[in-house]
Design an enzyme around this catalytic site. Structure first.
Site, PDB file in Angstrom:
ATOM      1  N   GLU A 181      -9.097  -1.620   6.654  1.00 34.98           N
ATOM      2  CA  GLU A 181      -8.183  -1.934   6.528  1.00 34.98           C
ATOM      3  C   GLU A 181      -8.865  -2.002   7.786  1.00 34.98           C
ATOM      4  O   GLU A 181      -8.376  -2.757   9.370  1.00 34.98           O
ATOM      5  CB  GLU A 181      -7.129  -0.128   7.338  1.00 34.98           C
ATOM      6  CG  GLU A 181      -5.905  -0.763   7.497  1.00 34.98           C
ATOM      7  CD  GLU A 181      -5.233   0.425   7.771  1.00 34.98           C
ATOM      8  OE1 GLU A 181      -5.288   1.573   7.653  1.00 34.98           O
ATOM      9  OE2 GLU A 181      -3.700   0.062   7.637  1.00 34.98           O
ATOM     10  N   GLN A 211       0.272  -1.159  -0.023  1.00 38.74           N
ATOM     11  CA  GLN A 211       0.209   0.609   0.145  1.00 38.74           C
ATOM     12  C   GLN A 211       0.793   1.303  -0.212  1.00 38.74           C
ATOM     13  O   GLN A 211       1.544   1.741   0.881  1.00 38.74           O
ATOM     14  CB  GLN A 211      -0.950  -0.228   1.157  1.00 38.74           C
ATOM     15  CG  GLN A 211      -2.120   0.931   1.330  1.00 38.74           C
ATOM     16  CD  GLN A 211      -1.985   0.956   2.387  1.00 38.74           C
ATOM     17  OE1 GLN A 211      -1.047   1.371   3.647  1.00 38.74           O
ATOM     18  NE2 GLN A 211      -3.266   1.711   2.975  1.00 38.74           N
ATOM     19  N   GLU A 237      -5.085   8.616  18.668  1.00 40.88           N
ATOM     20  CA  GLU A 237      -5.637   9.789  18.651  1.00 40.88           C
ATOM     21  C   GLU A 237      -6.252   9.983  17.421  1.00 40.88           C
ATOM     22  O   GLU A 237      -7.641  11.031  17.632  1.00 40.88           O
ATOM     23  CB  GLU A 237      -4.639  11.411  18.406  1.00 40.88           C
ATOM     24  CG  GLU A 237      -3.283  10.985  19.681  1.00 40.88           C
ATOM     25  CD  GLU A 237      -2.368  10.206  19.743  1.00 40.88           C
ATOM     26  OE1 GLU A 237      -2.448   9.245  18.949  1.00 40.88           O
ATOM     27  OE2 GLU A 237      -2.410   9.590  21.033  1.00 40.88           O
ATOM     28  N   SER A 294       4.765  -1.435   4.046  1.00 44.06           N
ATOM     29  CA  SER A 294       4.938  -3.300   4.839  1.00 44.06           C
ATOM     30  C   SER A 294       5.030  -3.828   2.993  1.00 44.06           C
ATOM     31  O   SER A 294       4.362  -3.845   2.251  1.00 44.06           O
ATOM     32  CB  SER A 294       3.713  -3.797   5.665  1.00 44.06           C
ATOM     33  OG  SER A 294       3.140  -3.097   5.985  1.00 44.06           O
TER      34      SER A 294
END
Lengths: 393, 371
Positions: A230, A112, A363, A147
């Site tokens: 995701e 990605q 957050e 990744s």
């Protein structure tokens, strides 16, 4: 409507035609895809049967029990969890045919290309630009935290195609060939010592317009689908009681009575209770999904899991005392994916620090809960109506 | 697999109970009522217990109840938490009723009392301190004489102030037993205590040679008492969920209305994140409360489910109520805003039926995590 009986019959037919013990792995995966038993909620002809997603476990269990080979979810997780649902939702029929089968059968691994050094939580600020050149686009920029880029053939990629409009409007989404000239992958070494992620440099990479996903300028909308999936992938995992990172600590506790103290005992019990309650939350989420009423709890689960993993792995090295002072191996490695259980306590402790950052920081997720679930007013925004090129950076 | 969702019947029940409390247990009226001679609203109790049938939900139909289960009682408890309605539900419909249900219900005395408790025409109380945790040693505060009369004193009994029937654990010459005692009979004194929780009353019960009927002997008394305590502790987790839900909902509403620094207060990130944390807690509290209720209904995994629910939901309810007070600013500290009623209920609930620490300690051997 597909029933459990239908599925069992189809599985039996597949196993009869392709006996697992005598069929090469790749051939079996091809046949399973073609039988519609890959991801049963996908359309017919694309590896599925338009069946309820909740019945997938029926197929998976039957095939596992018969000793059938499977794809490696850890190696192709990004393709399965993020690229596939986005391609299905926004792709052309040609793109469906070209990409979904090799993705699922593990012939092509995906990564990605979203985050950039200057665009993490503020993903829509990204600057990697794509410029039209005849039937192609030329892409230049830098991506990060990628990744598995070093073993991927394809990537989902978001780019800037119009810097003169506000940031959310000038983006376009592509499927990028990672073997194309101009794609350079460099390992990015992390806190654990290993390089699970990469930096990816794109220099005038040529992408045919046929590999664009969604309309020009609609990249943000397409990316939302990817990011939503995701979060589903992160929150939807089933795990047993006393499992996960808490299970690792409880095992040490049971096997090493000499390490026990009363203060650590109560902390461990607190974490066990939190782990059990998160197991129940996940279970409840799946029941809501199966009942056709998905709840908004996914973001909360991700926030809570991150905190639990960090607390449990921190408790583990503390419990180990002397041994907690040591690390297994700082040599740089390139793992296939995250494997918390394949390494020792120090690795788990350090790697868990990423849990509250990857896949949406805690957050940002708290903002999402506050604004979209609780309906609180949004933060004042100075970037909403300003052209991307005029934003401070 | 246990069902962690709410059924349609449960949602209907919730709607009726919530409507009733909305009409008849309005916060301002509750605050006024706490300072009158009648802090409990027994008319509201009759409507809830008798007309809506909420007192007999878990009592089998053959005994005059509705043959439902702990799952439905849990929904009522959630609404009790959300409204802090001043009714003796925990003491009568949960504690006293569960204790009698766990004895031999073929006994005429038990069947008759259960029928009335289920119908809401009799108010009961279980004569143990409300702080008693499941698994605690059988209480020895009350002694049964050879003639069957009871003598002793039990402090902090929930809902005893309005109870007509006391279910009393006592130790006699033959060992532990459970006894029924009419609160109006000679030798029974009930002294109201000033309760930290303004909307749930506690009282001290003194017995002096009080006439009693033994309904459980040494072979069943301890297990019947423990069943009542476990059931009540598991259901209390649903009340705690209701408290947390009220606290979050009201605080979100207030932070959308209130302006400071020319902005809605709820637009400040530091406050939004605290509310997001409360929401995360709430999601957890709901899952553990539902699981405990489902386990109490099915009989599976009760001990772990209840200990987890109490260890998790007690601090969540207290924290939610504390946050509600803090985030309401000055108004949160006032007598006229109902937030204090919820803090008082939440903190009392944290002590009731075992503190979180006691429940964690009880959990340790069950999950093979010895000290």
């Amino acid at each position: 409507m597909t029933t459990v009986d239908d599925l069992n019959r189809r599985v039996a037919e597949l196993l009869a035609a392709y006996p697992p013990e005598s069929t090469p792995r790749q051939d079996f995966l091809d046949a399973r895809f073609d039988a519609g038993l890959a991801w049963i909620h996908f359309p017919e002809g694309l590896g599925g049967l338009n069946a309820p997603r909740s019945l997938q476990s029926v197929v998976d269990k039957e095939l596992a029990a018969a000793g059938a080979p499977d794809n490696d979810k850890r190696r192709i997780g990004i393709g399965l969890g993020m690229a596939a649902p986005t391609i299905l939702a926004f792709g052309t029929p040609e793109q469906h045919q070209r990409f979904l089968r090799p993705l699922w059968t593990e012939r092509e691994v995906w990564c990605q290309l979203f985050s950039e050094p200057g665009a993490g939580s503020d993903l829509a600020a990204l600057g990697t630009h794509a410029v039209r050149d005849g039937d192609d686009w030329l892409v230049t920029g830098q991506k990060v935290w990628t990744s598995g880029a070093h073993k991927s053939q394809w990537a989902i990629l978001v780019t800037r195609t119009d810097p003169d409009v506000p940031k959310h409007r000038g983006m376009t989404y592509f499927l990028c060939d990672m073997t194309a000239p101009g794609v350079e992958v460099r390992p990015l070494r992390q806190i654990t010592g290993e390089a699970e992620f990469n930096e990816v440099f794109l220099s005038e990479v040529r992408i045919p317009d046929a590999h664009r996903l969604g309309a020009v300028g609609e990249g943000w909308k397409v990316a939302q689908t990817t990011l939503m999936n995701e979060r589903v992938a992160i929150g939807g995992t089933e795990f047993p009681r006393d499992g996960g990172m808490v299970g690792v600590v409880t095992e040490v506790w049971r096997e090493r009575p000499e390490l026990r103290t009363s203060e650590l005992h109560d902390r461990l019990l607190k974490l066990w209770v939190e782990g059990e309650s998160l197991r129940l939350v996940s279970s409840r989420l799946r029941q809501q999904l199966a009942a056709g009423a998905p709840g908004p709890e996914g973001s909360a689960v991700k926030v809570a899991f991150s905190e639990l993993n960090q607390a449990a792995s921190g408790l583990e090295i503390e419990l180990l005392g002397d041994e907690g002072l040591r690390y297994d191996d700082w040599t740089m490695r390139r793992p296939d994916g995250v494997n918390f259980l394949g390494r020792e306590a120090g690795y788990r402790y350090l790697r868990a620090k990423g849990n509250s950052i990857e896949g949406g920081t805690s957050e940002v997720l708290r903002n999402i809960i506050a604004e979209r679930v609780l309906g609180l007013p949004s933060e004042p925004r100075i970037d909403k109506d300003v052209a991307w090129k005029d934003l401070p950076r | 697999m246990s069902d962690l969702l709410y059924s349609e019947v449960e949602e209907d029940l919730r709607a009726s109970v919530r409507d009733l409390f909305k009409d008849r247990a309005e916060p301002a009226a509750l605050i006024t009522r706490t300072e009158t001679a009648e802090p409990y609203d027994l008319n509201l109790w009759r409507t809830l217990a008798a007309d809506l049938g909420a007192a007999g939900l878990a009592v089998p139909e053959a005994l005059g109840g509705h043959g439902a289960s702990a799952r439905e009682v849990a929904v009522v408890m959630e609404e009790l938490g959300r409204s802090v309605a001043p009714v003796p539900y925990l003491g009568s419909a949960v504690l006293a009723t569960s204790a009698l249900l766990a004895t031999d219900t073929a006994q005429a005395e038990v069947a008759e009392r259960l029928g009335k408790l289920a119908a809401g025409t009799l108010i009961g109380a279980l004569a143990v301190p409300l702080s008693t945790a499941p698994g605690a040693e059988f209480p020895s505060a009350v002694t049964a004489a050879a003639d069957g009369t009871l003598t002793g004193r039990v402090r902090s009994v929930v809902d005893a102030s309005v109870a007509e029937l006391l279910v009393v654990p006592a130790v006699g010459p033959d060992g532990p037993g459970l006894y029924t005692v009419d609160a109006a009979s000679a030798g029974v004194t009930v002294t109201e205590a000033i309760s930290l929780d303004l909307t749930r009353r506690i009282a001290d019960v003194t017995l002096e040679n009080a006439a009693a009927k033994r309904v459980a002997d040494a072979s069943t008394a301890a297990s019947a008492l423990d069943t009542a305590l476990v059931t009540a502790a598991g259901l209390l987790a649903s009340e705690q969920l209701g408290i947390a839900e009220w606290a979050l909902t009201e605080t979100v509403r207030y932070l959308k209305e209130r302006y400071q620094f020319a902005r809605q207060v709820g637009s400040f990130q530091s406050l939004k994140h605290r509310l997001a944390n409360l929401y995360t807690d709430l999601v957890n509290a709901r899952a553990t409360a539902r699981y405990a209720a489902d386990c109490l209904a099915s009989g599976d995994d009760i001990a772990i489910a209840v200990a987890v629910a109490q260890a998790r939901n007690s601090p969540i309810a207290v924290h939610a109520a504390e946050e509600a007070i803090q985030l309401h600013g000055g108004i949160g500290m006032t007598w006229e805003h109902p937030a204090h009623l919820y803090l008082k209920r939440a903190k009392s609930d944290e002590i009731a039926l075992g503190t979180p620490g006691r429940h964690r300690a009880a959990l340790a051997p069950l999950i093979d995590l010895p000290a």
